[in-house]
Each structure stands twice: as structure tokens, then as C-alpha cells.
Write a protein that holds these residues in place. Structure first.
Motif, PDB file in Angstrom:
ATOM      1  N   TYR B  72     -17.809  -2.203   9.194  1.00  0.00           N
ATOM      2  CA  TYR B  72     -17.010  -1.274   8.385  1.00  0.00           C
ATOM      3  C   TYR B  72     -17.910  -0.380   7.522  1.00  0.00           C
ATOM      4  O   TYR B  72     -17.691   0.836   7.419  1.00  0.00           O
ATOM      5  CB  TYR B  72     -16.012  -2.041   7.497  1.00  0.00           C
ATOM      6  N   GLY B  73     -18.927  -0.993   6.906  1.00  0.00           N
ATOM      7  CA  GLY B  73     -19.779  -0.263   5.953  1.00  0.00           C
ATOM      8  C   GLY B  73     -20.406   0.982   6.546  1.00  0.00           C
ATOM      9  O   GLY B  73     -20.607   1.972   5.851  1.00  0.00           O
ATOM     10  N   GLY B  74     -20.703   0.940   7.846  1.00  0.00           N
ATOM     11  CA  GLY B  74     -21.326   2.087   8.510  1.00  0.00           C
ATOM     12  C   GLY B  74     -20.486   3.346   8.413  1.00  0.00           C
ATOM     13  O   GLY B  74     -21.002   4.462   8.485  1.00  0.00           O
ATOM     14  N   SER B  75     -19.171   3.167   8.231  1.00  0.00           N
ATOM     15  CA  SER B  75     -18.293   4.341   8.205  1.00  0.00           C
ATOM     16  C   SER B  75     -18.354   5.078   6.863  1.00  0.00           C
ATOM     17  O   SER B  75     -18.021   6.257   6.791  1.00  0.00           O
ATOM     18  CB  SER B  75     -16.852   3.915   8.496  1.00  0.00           C
ATOM     19  N   ILE B  76     -18.765   4.385   5.802  1.00  0.00           N
ATOM     20  CA  ILE B  76     -18.725   5.009   4.459  1.00  0.00           C
ATOM     21  C   ILE B  76     -19.648   6.223   4.389  1.00  0.00           C
ATOM     22  O   ILE B  76     -19.216   7.331   4.060  1.00  0.00           O
ATOM     23  CB  ILE B  76     -19.084   3.967   3.368  1.00  0.00           C
ATOM     24  N   THR B  77     -20.914   6.014   4.745  1.00  0.00           N
ATOM     25  CA  THR B  77     -21.840   7.155   4.686  1.00  0.00           C
ATOM     26  C   THR B  77     -21.601   8.114   5.843  1.00  0.00           C
ATOM     27  O   THR B  77     -21.943   9.289   5.750  1.00  0.00           O
ATOM     28  CB  THR B  77     -23.302   6.677   4.691  1.00  0.00           C
ATOM     29  N   ALA B  78     -21.012   7.607   6.942  1.00  0.00           N
ATOM     30  CA  ALA B  78     -20.679   8.507   8.061  1.00  0.00           C
ATOM     31  C   ALA B  78     -19.686   9.558   7.576  1.00  0.00           C
ATOM     32  O   ALA B  78     -19.810  10.741   7.887  1.00  0.00           O
ATOM     33  CB  ALA B  78     -20.084   7.710   9.214  1.00  0.00           C
ATOM     34  N   ILE B  79     -18.727   9.114   6.783  1.00  0.00           N
ATOM     35  CA  ILE B  79     -17.699  10.034   6.280  1.00  0.00           C
ATOM     36  C   ILE B  79     -18.255  10.908   5.151  1.00  0.00           C
ATOM     37  O   ILE B  79     -18.058  12.115   5.130  1.00  0.00           O
ATOM     38  CB  ILE B  79     -16.468   9.232   5.792  1.00  0.00           C
ATOM     39  N   LEU B  80     -18.994  10.297   4.229  1.00  0.00           N
ATOM     40  CA  LEU B  80     -19.393  11.029   3.023  1.00  0.00           C
ATOM     41  C   LEU B  80     -20.572  11.971   3.214  1.00  0.00           C
ATOM     42  O   LEU B  80     -20.572  13.075   2.691  1.00  0.00           O
ATOM     43  CB  LEU B  80     -19.708  10.039   1.902  1.00  0.00           C
ATOM     44  N   ILE B  81     -21.586  11.515   3.948  1.00  0.00           N
ATOM     45  CA  ILE B  81     -22.792  12.357   4.036  1.00  0.00           C
ATOM     46  C   ILE B  81     -23.244  12.575   5.476  1.00  0.00           C
ATOM     47  O   ILE B  81     -24.376  12.955   5.734  1.00  0.00           O
ATOM     48  CB  ILE B  81     -23.955  11.781   3.178  1.00  0.00           C
ATOM     49  N   LYS B  82     -22.371  12.300   6.431  1.00  0.00           N
ATOM     50  CA  LYS B  82     -22.654  12.536   7.849  1.00  0.00           C
ATOM     51  C   LYS B  82     -23.861  11.729   8.330  1.00  0.00           C
ATOM     52  O   LYS B  82     -24.563  12.149   9.241  1.00  0.00           O
ATOM     53  CB  LYS B  82     -22.889  14.035   8.094  1.00  0.00           C
ATOM     54  N   THR B  92     -17.185   8.019  13.958  1.00  0.00           N
ATOM     55  CA  THR B  92     -16.371   8.277  12.767  1.00  0.00           C
ATOM     56  C   THR B  92     -16.786   9.593  12.106  1.00  0.00           C
ATOM     57  O   THR B  92     -15.981  10.237  11.426  1.00  0.00           O
ATOM     58  CB  THR B  92     -16.519   7.105  11.777  1.00  0.00           C
ATOM     59  N   VAL B  93     -18.057   9.979  12.311  1.00  0.00           N
ATOM     60  CA  VAL B  93     -18.566  11.234  11.732  1.00  0.00           C
ATOM     61  C   VAL B  93     -17.737  12.423  12.204  1.00  0.00           C
ATOM     62  O   VAL B  93     -17.456  13.341  11.434  1.00  0.00           O
ATOM     63  CB  VAL B  93     -20.043  11.445  12.160  1.00  0.00           C
ATOM     64  N   LEU B  94     -17.315  12.376  13.478  1.00  0.00           N
ATOM     65  CA  LEU B  94     -16.707  13.547  14.107  1.00  0.00           C
ATOM     66  C   LEU B  94     -15.540  14.116  13.302  1.00  0.00           C
ATOM     67  O   LEU B  94     -15.407  15.332  13.192  1.00  0.00           O
ATOM     68  CB  LEU B  94     -16.241  13.194  15.528  1.00  0.00           C
ATOM     69  N   ASP B  95     -14.696  13.237  12.771  1.00  0.00           N
ATOM     70  CA  ASP B  95     -13.583  13.726  11.955  1.00  0.00           C
ATOM     71  C   ASP B  95     -13.728  13.343  10.482  1.00  0.00           C
ATOM     72  O   ASP B  95     -13.178  14.027   9.625  1.00  0.00           O
ATOM     73  CB  ASP B  95     -12.260  13.189  12.500  1.00  0.00           C
ATOM     74  N   GLY B  96     -14.457  12.259  10.214  1.00  0.00           N
ATOM     75  CA  GLY B  96     -14.597  11.793   8.840  1.00  0.00           C
ATOM     76  C   GLY B  96     -15.335  12.789   7.969  1.00  0.00           C
ATOM     77  O   GLY B  96     -14.888  13.106   6.848  1.00  0.00           O
ATOM     78  N   PHE B  97     -16.439  13.321   8.467  1.00  0.00           N
ATOM     79  CA  PHE B  97     -17.221  14.261   7.652  1.00  0.00           C
ATOM     80  C   PHE B  97     -16.475  15.580   7.422  1.00  0.00           C
ATOM     81  O   PHE B  97     -16.424  16.064   6.282  1.00  0.00           O
ATOM     82  CB  PHE B  97     -18.601  14.490   8.274  1.00  0.00           C
ATOM     83  N   PRO B  98     -15.857  16.164   8.465  1.00  0.00           N
ATOM     84  CA  PRO B  98     -15.056  17.372   8.189  1.00  0.00           C
ATOM     85  C   PRO B  98     -13.947  17.106   7.174  1.00  0.00           C
ATOM     86  O   PRO B  98     -13.631  17.981   6.366  1.00  0.00           O
ATOM     87  CB  PRO B  98     -14.471  17.731   9.557  1.00  0.00           C
ATOM     88  N   MET B  99     -13.366  15.901   7.199  1.00  0.00           N
ATOM     89  CA  MET B  99     -12.335  15.583   6.198  1.00  0.00           C
ATOM     90  C   MET B  99     -12.937  15.567   4.800  1.00  0.00           C
ATOM     91  O   MET B  99     -12.358  16.084   3.844  1.00  0.00           O
ATOM     92  CB  MET B  99     -11.709  14.211   6.501  1.00  0.00           C
ATOM     93  N   ALA B 100     -14.134  14.974   4.679  1.00  0.00           N
ATOM     94  CA  ALA B 100     -14.817  14.930   3.382  1.00  0.00           C
ATOM     95  C   ALA B 100     -15.089  16.343   2.889  1.00  0.00           C
ATOM     96  O   ALA B 100     -14.959  16.643   1.698  1.00  0.00           O
ATOM     97  CB  ALA B 100     -16.116  14.144   3.488  1.00  0.00           C
ATOM     98  N   GLN B 101     -15.437  17.216   3.814  1.00  0.00           N
ATOM     99  CA  GLN B 101     -15.722  18.598   3.418  1.00  0.00           C
ATOM    100  C   GLN B 101     -14.474  19.354   2.979  1.00  0.00           C
ATOM    101  O   GLN B 101     -14.556  20.316   2.234  1.00  0.00           O
ATOM    102  CB  GLN B 101     -16.390  19.322   4.580  1.00  0.00           C
TER     103      GLN B 101
END
Lengths: 181, 499
Positions: B72-82, B92-101
Motif C-alpha cells: 500500500y505504502g508505494g502508492s502514497i508517493t506515487a500519487i503525491l510526487i510521481k 497508480t501513478v497514471l491517474d494518481g499523480f494527475p489527480m494530485a495535480q
């Protein structure tokens, strides 16, 4: 750069890369033993398949680009790349682009800093190297306060050093500062 | 008899040590997973020496907690800082980071947590209920079956290629080229090594992963003049609602089941499962065009697929003594240190211990939810740091992370070079995800292809040797058919909209 020009660049580049790989890099870089009896088991079989794939995609993108240029329309149904790829940043109003020359200069400087870090790390160590790199990066990215820049540049590498060496037991090289360990 | 066993299992499990071990394990795992460059196997390996003096159940539960938290932890920075903390989180980066942006980081983190916990729970249930059945199925997998499975998995490249499939395959080809570097597995000869000893073992995943995803974003900042803190760096006030969860439920359930099936097959791991789940969610979504641009269902599908493998990878380990991945191999080592040998014999002699482990595993899902909720509030504070301070900090973190994998500066160089390549791809609008998928699946594809051919003495009919192979070929053909159909429909739709 228009979409068509970009596709011509990508397609041409991929094709050139594939041809270079097939005729130069694979013959030099892959050692094929004389005892190979089945072609598909040869060490160069898979790399050649990949180069073939790369060349085919290169040709497709190149043709798309040339066709789009002929029609005078965009080559693909997507926005220009200035903002990014599929996971691209959505820029806020707070950001503006530098001129093309300015962008090139800054990005080349950034590349140079990365390679300078790699070359100097055996001498300066990872910690001091990261300090210098972080300081330079914060200043270039527009942090106006020296205290903030220096604070980040010093505290973070030192904290990470202690985490990796004391908690994870992973040695981090200190270079000429090894005596401080 | 069963009641006695369950009573014994409760006796074994219900101790403060065990309850604490699972909690601490999940906490350590979540933290390690959130640090780019610190991998879950690394975390499990670091914790292993501390389990030597513990009771077997306590030690194994601690390691399992680290494993689950890490996923699970791997997704936190994937979303926040790509910067995905683990390879599996790269989807998770694919949609998580654009959502963060877009200022929806909290919503993405919430959904990642809900999907992770649900998938983890489903995976644990399947571990308990279907161990024997799935383990028997997994046993039938040889190199030809693996090869056909990976070919099918590679069709997901179409799902992450954006508008140009040709550019997606081009990107994947580049990833495959990098994956061929190192010693040849059959003949032991050099491939693209050019006398450099460091290249003989091939390129490590993590430096390539960090280089491809985190570094281009940092380098891109150098072309932008930041006047003030970007609004896109905000965590966002709104979390994921029950309505969001309900909307994504189908994808979460499907992803969980994909994770269970793929997790039960030794050697597959979380990455293919996450990408397959994501691709299926996109294929069946009413809004496929939103994927890759900040679609919460994309985050849910990726995390469900990723975490769905957690319990299932234990199936072949417990039922047959076969480790499904690196982490379960470390856990197998922990069993052996305590004089236990997982497999059919352990089911006869130590069934109460297995039940006690099952109880701890179920508890870990609840702990994951609690720790995940807390970590969103604490670890995710990094989203509030101004970009011009955050990116230099991420750069330093990336360097330490890349170095720490093998304590080798060469990996830092690999990260820099791949980062520059990633930056060029970013600027030329070439998608990075197919590159990474191909880089991860490439060696598996080639190894199984060649092993199968060796088995069949060069006869390609071995790739059609049984119903599993034929089923995967059929699925691949179906997938390609629908991919082409969708592509044509999208083109027609767009040209109709243009006229």
C-alpha cells in the motif's frame, strides 16, 4: 514544433536507432557462440525481434507525420507536448515557460549538474554531493531565501544519511569526509 | 476436531506480541513503501533478523505486516510526487499523480487505501478458502504457459499508450531493449555489456523506475519559471466519498480477483496484476478517455490489482512450499529458521499454526486501514511543500534510493540516464508507461520463450500444448480484436465530432 514535425522526428529517430542497433550495436554488443543450433535460441534473436519492432513503429509514426504534414493537419489526436505526456502536469497560473533558448540552456545545465554529481561523488561523497546539488537546484528553481535553500540542502542529506546508515544499515560513501564517520 | 484446532489457533494467536507485531509490521511496511528506492523485499529482509528470537507466529506475522504495508505504502508517493515506492505502484501513478495535480490528492489517497484494504481482504479470504484449488492450478504452469500469460499481459500496453498505439509500442520496444542488457540466460554470453562489469547483471528495476517517473518531472521543472507555489500541489480538502467507492466497486472487485489469480501463480507479482486490472477497468469504463488524466477509478483499479496479490502469493507458499515472489521467498526462509517447512506436511502437523497465521493476516487488513488513514494525514503533508523546495528534496531522495538498492553509484548513473531519456519522451509526448511495463515483463517473456523452446527442442507447437496456453492465446486474440475495434470507433467518433 507542430505535431507533424514531432512525429517525423520521433519516427525518423526510432528508425535510425533500429537500423543502428541491427547493423552496428547487435553485431558488436551481442556475443553469439558458434554452438547455436536453433536460431530462436541465439542470444541475438530477441534483440533483433525488438529492433524489428522498433523499426516498424518508427516507419508507422514517420508515415503518419509525413501524411499529416502533406495534409497540413495535426498527426495525432492529442494536444501539443509542451505540457506533457499522459501523466502530464496540469500547470497552474503560477507557472510560465522560459523562451526556447532559455529552456535549452537551463535543461543542459541541469543535465551537466547530474553528471558532475556522478563524477564528483567518489571524491566528495554522496552526502556532500547531494548538499551541493540540492542547494543549486533550489536556487535555480527560484527559492529566494538562502536560509531555506541551505536548510533543505544540509538537513535532508544528513537525515537520510543517518537513516540509511543507522536504521537500514546501508553504508553511504562520504568521500574525502570519511574521517567524520 | 476442527473446533479444537480453532481453539488452539486462537491460543497461539491471541497474545500482545502477535497483535503488536502485525501493527508494527504494517507501519514499517507503509513507511518503507512510501520511500522511493526502499522496496518491500528490502524492508522484509531488514526486519527478518529481528524475528530470529521471536515465536514463529509472531515473527512470520511481523514479516507479513511489512509485506502488506509495503504494497500500500508505494502508492502514497506515487500519487503525491510521481515517484512510486514500489514497482507495482507505478500503475497508480497514471491517474494518481494527475489527480494530485488537480488538487484531488486526498481523494486519490483515500481511494487507493479503500481499494487496497478491500483487495487485501478479498485476497486473504481467497487464501483461506481456495488454497488447495488455486495451488493445483498454479502447479500446471510451465514456461509455455508463462509465456502465453505474459503475451496476454503485454496487450495492456494498448491501454496505456494514449492516442497513438504506434508510439506506445515504440516506447515498449525501448523498454525491451534495456531489459536485454546483461548476461544471456541460455549461453551465459554478454549482451550489450561492452566490457562494463556493472552491466553484466542487467539494469536494476528501481533506478530505471525512479529515472523514468520521478526524474523527468524534476527536470521539467527547470523549464518552468515558478512565480509562486503551484495550486496543484495542494492535498485537497475532499476525500473519496462512499459514492466514489460505489462507482469504482466493480473495478475494485475485478482488480481484487485478478490479483488473487495472478498472485497465486508463482513469479508473477503485483505489477502485471495492477496493469491488467487498470487496463480492464479502462476497457470497460464508460469514460475510457479520462484514464491517464486523473480518473479515480484508475487509481482504484491499479491499487486493487496490486494489493489483491498480497494474500494469494501465500497460497503456493503455504500449500506447496513454493515461494511466489522474492518476499515470500524471504518468508519461507523465516519459516525454515523456526524449523518449519511449509507444504502439505505442515497442513497435517501444524494446522493450528496455519490458522493462527490466517487470523493475523485478516487482522492486518484492519490495521492497514487504520495506519493508511493516519499516514494520509501525516506522510501526505509533503504535498503541501512548495514545488521549488519539494523537487530538489525528491531529487536527493531519488539519489539515495537509487544508490541504496545495491550500494552502487552506477545505479545513480543509470537513474540519471533513464531520467534524461524519460524527459525527452515527456517532451516528445511518448508515453512512459509502456516502457516500464515492457522493461518489467520483457525478461520474463524472453526467459520463458527460450526455456519453452529448449523444452520443445525448437518446436513452436509447445506454445499450444494444453488448454491453458490455448486459453491465453484466445484471450490475447480477443484483446487485440477489441483494441482494434475500440481504436477504429474512437477515430470515427473523433472525425465525426470534427466535421
Amino acid at each position: 514544433m507542430t505535431n507533424a514535425q514531432r512525429d517525423i522526428l520521433i519516427g525518423g529517430g526510432a528508425l535510425a536507432l533500429a537500423l543502428l542497433g541491427w547493423f552496428v550495436v547487435i553485431p558488436i554488443g551481442v556475443d553469439v557462440p558458434g554452438s547455436v543450433k536453433i536460431m530462436a535460441l541465439s542470444p541475438d534473436f530477441w534483440p533483433r525481434i525488438i529492433m524489428g519492432m522498433l523499426a516498424a513503429c518508427g516507419v508507422i509514426v514517420l508515415v503518419q507525420g509525413l501524411a499529416a504534414r502533406g495534409r497540413g493537419t495535426p498527426a495525432a489526436d492529442h494536444p501539443p507536448p509542451e505540457t506533457s505526456d499522459d501523466t502530464a502536469p496540469v500547470e497552474s497560473d503560477a507557472t510560465v515557460h522560459f523562451s526556447t533558448a532559455g529552456q535549452v540552456l537551463r535543461i543542459v545545465t541541469a543535465f551537466a549538474c547530474l553528471f558532475a554529481f556522478y563524477l564528483l561523488s567518489p571524491v566528495l561523497g554522496v552526502v556532500a554531493g547531494c548538499m551541493i546539488l540540492a542547494l543549486a537546484a533550489t536556487r535555480v528553481l527560484g527559492v529566494r531565501s538562502w536560509a531555506k535553500s541551505a536548510g533543505l540542502a544540509v538537513i535532508l542529506p544528513v537525515l537520510l544519511y543517518f537513516f540509511f546508515t543507522q536504521v537500514a544499515h546501508i553504508p553511504i560513501p562520504l568521500g574525502v569526509f570519511e574521517a567524520l564517520r | 476436531m476442527t473446533a479444537d484446532l480453532i481453539a488452539q489457533a486462537f491460543q497461539l494467536f491471541l497474545s500482545v506480541d502477535n497483535l503488536l507485531a502485525v501493527f508494527i509490521g504494517v507501519l514499517i511496511g507503509t513507511t518503507i513503501g512510501a520511500i522511493p528506492g526502499m522496496t518491500t523485499p528490502m524492508g522484509v529482509a531488514l526486519v527478518l533478523p529481528f524475528t530470529f528470537t521471536m515465536q514463529p507466529v509472531t515473527g512470520i506475522l511481523l514479516l507479513l505486516g511489512v509485506y502488506k504495508g509495503g504494497l500500500y505504502g508505494g502508492s502514497i508517493t506515487a500519487i503525491l510526487i510521481k515517484a512510486p515506492g514500489t514497482p507495482a505502484a507505478s500503475c497508480t501513478v497514471l491517474d494518481g499523480f494527475p489527480m494530485a495535480q488537480k488538487g484531488e490528492a486526498r481523494k486519490a489517497l483515500d481511494m487507493a487505501l479503500y481499494a487496497s484494504c478491500f483487495a487485501d481482504f478479498v485476497s486473504n479470504l481467497s487464501l483461506i478458502l481456495f488454497t488447495g484449488l488455486l495451488a493445483t492450478f498454479a502447479l500446471r504452469f510451465g514456461p509455455p504457459e508463462f509465456f502465453t500469460l505474459i503475451v496476454f499481459s503485454l496487450t495492456i500496453i494498448a491501454g496505456v499508450s494514449g492516442d497513438s498505439l504506434a508510439k506506445g509500442i515504440l516506447s515498449a520496444s525501448l523498454g525491451l531493449v534495456l531489459a536485454t542488457i546483461g548476461l544471456d540466460i541460455v549461453y551465459g554470453t554478454n549482451r550489450f555489456v561492452f566490457g562494463e562489469v556493472e552491466l553484466m547483471a542487467g539494469l536494476s528495476f528501481i533506478p530505471v523506475l525512479i529515472g523514468l517517473f520521478a526524474l523527468p518531472e524534476i527536470l521539467n521543472q527547470f523549464t518552468i519559471k515558478i512565480e509562486q507555489r503551484a495550486a496543484t500541489g495542494q492535498l485537497g480538502a475532499l476525500g473519496a466519498s462512499f459514492q466514489d467507492f460505489k462507482r469504482c466497486f466493480k473495478s475494485i472487485l475485478r482488480g481484487s480477483l485478478i490479483g488473487v489469480v495472478l498472485g497465486a501463480i508463482p513469479g508473477i507479482g503485483g505489477s502485471p496484476s495492477a496493469f491488467l486490472s487498470y487496463s480492464e477497468a479502462k476497457r470497460t469504463s464508460k469514460n475510457p478517455d479520462n484514464f491517464g488524466k486523473g480518473e479515480v477509478e484508475g487509481v482504484a483499479a491499479a491499487e486493487a490489482g496490486n494489493n489483491g496479490v498480497a494474500g494469494a502469493t501465500m497460497i503456493p507458499l503455504l500449500a506447496l512450499g513454493v515461494p511466489g515472489d522474492v518476499i515470500t521467498a524471504v518468508i519461507l526462509g523465516a519459516f525454515m529458521i523456526h524449523g518449519l517447512r511449509p507444504g502439505p506436511v505442515m497442513f497435517e502437523q501444524n494446522l493450528s499454526l496455519i490458522y493462527a497465521i490466517f487470523m493475523g493476516i485478516m487482522l492486518s487488513s484492519a490495521y492497514l486501514f487504520v495506519i493508511g488513514k493516519l499516514s494520509i494525514r501525516t506522510i501526505s503533508k509533503i504535498a503541501n511543500i512548495p514545488n521549488n523546495m519539494l523537487y530538489p528534496a525528491v531529487l536527493v531522495l531519488c539519489i539515495y534510493g537509487a544508490y541504496a538498492i545495491n550500494t552502487n553509484l552506477f545505479d545513480v548513473l543509470v537513474m540519471f540516464v533513464v531520467g534524461i531519456l524519460g524527459f525527452i519522451m515527456l517532451r516528445l509526448d511518448i508515453p512512459a508507461a509502456p516502457f516500464l511495463i515492457a522493461f518489467i515483463l520483457g525478461p520474463l517473456l524472453e526467459d520463458n520463450f527460450r526455456q519453452a523452446l529448449l523444452m520443445g527442442q525448437g518446436d513452436a507447437s509447445i506454445f499450444f500444448r494444453n488448454e491453458i496456453c490455448i486459453a491465453f492465446w484466445s484471450l490475447t486474440a480477443l484483446s487485440v480484436f477489441f483494441m482494434i475495434k475500440n481504436h477504429i470507433q474512437t477515430k470515427r467518433r473523433k472525425s465525426a465530432a470534427g466535421t
